[in-house]
Write a protein that holds these residues in place. Sequence first.
Motif, mmCIF file in Angstrom:
data_model
loop_
_atom_site.group_PDB
_atom_site.id
_atom_site.type_symbol
_atom_site.label_atom_id
_atom_site.label_comp_id
_atom_site.label_asym_id
_atom_site.label_seq_id
_atom_site.Cartn_x
_atom_site.Cartn_y
_atom_site.Cartn_z
ATOM 1 N N LEU A 105 91.761 -18.248 76.916
ATOM 2 C CA LEU A 105 92.159 -19.611 77.288
ATOM 3 C C LEU A 105 93.650 -19.848 77.048
ATOM 4 C CD1 LEU A 105 89.018 -21.513 75.971
ATOM 5 C CD2 LEU A 105 89.634 -21.063 78.359
ATOM 6 N N TYR A 121 96.181 -23.035 78.280
ATOM 7 C CA TYR A 121 95.657 -24.149 77.481
ATOM 8 C C TYR A 121 96.307 -24.153 76.094
ATOM 9 C CZ TYR A 121 92.129 -24.730 81.088
ATOM 10 O OH TYR A 121 91.506 -24.944 82.292
ATOM 11 N N PHE A 180 93.340 -27.751 72.134
ATOM 12 C CA PHE A 180 91.946 -27.307 72.056
ATOM 13 C C PHE A 180 91.062 -28.295 71.293
ATOM 14 C CE2 PHE A 180 94.118 -23.501 73.186
ATOM 15 C CZ PHE A 180 93.195 -22.639 73.737
ATOM 16 N N ASP A 227 93.164 -30.653 76.469
ATOM 17 C CA ASP A 227 93.157 -30.070 77.812
ATOM 18 C C ASP A 227 92.067 -29.019 77.997
ATOM 19 O OD1 ASP A 227 94.226 -27.929 76.414
ATOM 20 O OD2 ASP A 227 96.164 -27.952 77.437
ATOM 21 N N VAL A 228 91.345 -28.668 76.908
ATOM 22 C CA VAL A 228 90.196 -27.783 77.029
ATOM 23 C C VAL A 228 89.264 -28.027 75.842
ATOM 24 C CG1 VAL A 228 91.282 -25.858 75.759
ATOM 25 C CG2 VAL A 228 89.446 -25.383 77.406
ATOM 26 N N GLY A 252 89.541 -28.453 80.775
ATOM 27 C CA GLY A 252 88.808 -27.203 80.859
ATOM 28 C C GLY A 252 87.533 -27.256 80.024
ATOM 29 N N ALA A 287 87.492 -23.469 83.550
ATOM 30 C CA ALA A 287 88.561 -23.357 82.554
ATOM 31 C C ALA A 287 89.492 -22.203 82.923
ATOM 32 C CB ALA A 287 87.986 -23.134 81.158
#
Length: 341
Positions: free
Chosen positions: A183, A188, A191, A252-253, A281, A341
């Motif tokens: 990732l 990314y 998290f 963003d994820v 994601g 993702a």
Amino acid sequence: MPRKRNTRRSPDMPTLADVARLAGVSEITASRVVRAQGPIADPTRLRVLSAIAALGYIPNRAAGSLASAGSTLMSVLLPSLSNIVFPDVLRGIHTALTQTAFQPVIGVTDYDPLIEERILISFLSWQPAAVILAGLHHTPVARRYLEQGRFRVAELMDIDGDPVDIAVGMSHRQAGYETGRHLIQRGYRRFGYARHNILTDDRASARYEGLCTSLQEAGLSLIAEHRYPGPSSTKAGRDTLEILLSAHSELDVVIFPNDDMAMGGIFHCMYAGITVREQLGIFGFNGLDIGQAMPMPLSTILSKRFLIGKTAAEKLLESRERPPEKTIINTGFDIIEGATA
């Protein structure tokens, strides 16, 4: 390739006479406690039960039948049958056994090591030829029974530890680590992690630890995480993501411990008007068919569940005798890039 470790041979199993001697009672009294027949004073019963636990004594309920002919039973203890992961494992076991005389006898532990211990002791009284369990971590009592037994033992899903006999599976710590690396490489940086409340799910914990290590090496860390108060489910994933984003919209994820919860996260995004991948994601674990059948296939890690079950059963069929060396078989895992993702 399997790798082997040295270990010593299992000692002889204790007898009812040993139990009676340690408890300070007659063999007849010890037998009545084991068979739960007749009146027994509570202090006496407790002494006998304590002696059974201390010695790892297993009553032979198959005497004169299965034991004399060589048992064809394989005791299989799995955490769940409602989670599709473990029926896939069971399907692999069944495939390996279908052309043999062996039959699996199934117990469900609900991820509870004490329930696993209780079912294990009950199954061992039928003198199985082998025992198959999920994971490498058991209660001290269960571990002692497994180590002292004259039967084969296969521990599935995990290889990050010291098996009793055979371990077949993957490194969950490495899977978590590779998830983070993958990732990060995809750009990314912010998290989040959505957890469930199964505290005894050692494999999910190992993946979490591996993820955190990979983030730390890249100078990152989890911005936010939330633990759902119940077991894993699609609804748990949906609710957990809603809570995470309500407090941390900058994520963003978000990584989920399994595909079921990740699917719930996707459903929340659909409800909230969040564009998956472009705005957030979503990454899971297991590689379930339902996730890959979505219009946007789920980004996840494929665990080779069928292969794990089949390989373990085939390995157990090679010999009834436990060899002097332990074996670890790494079935590996695959990253499914997917579209989320």
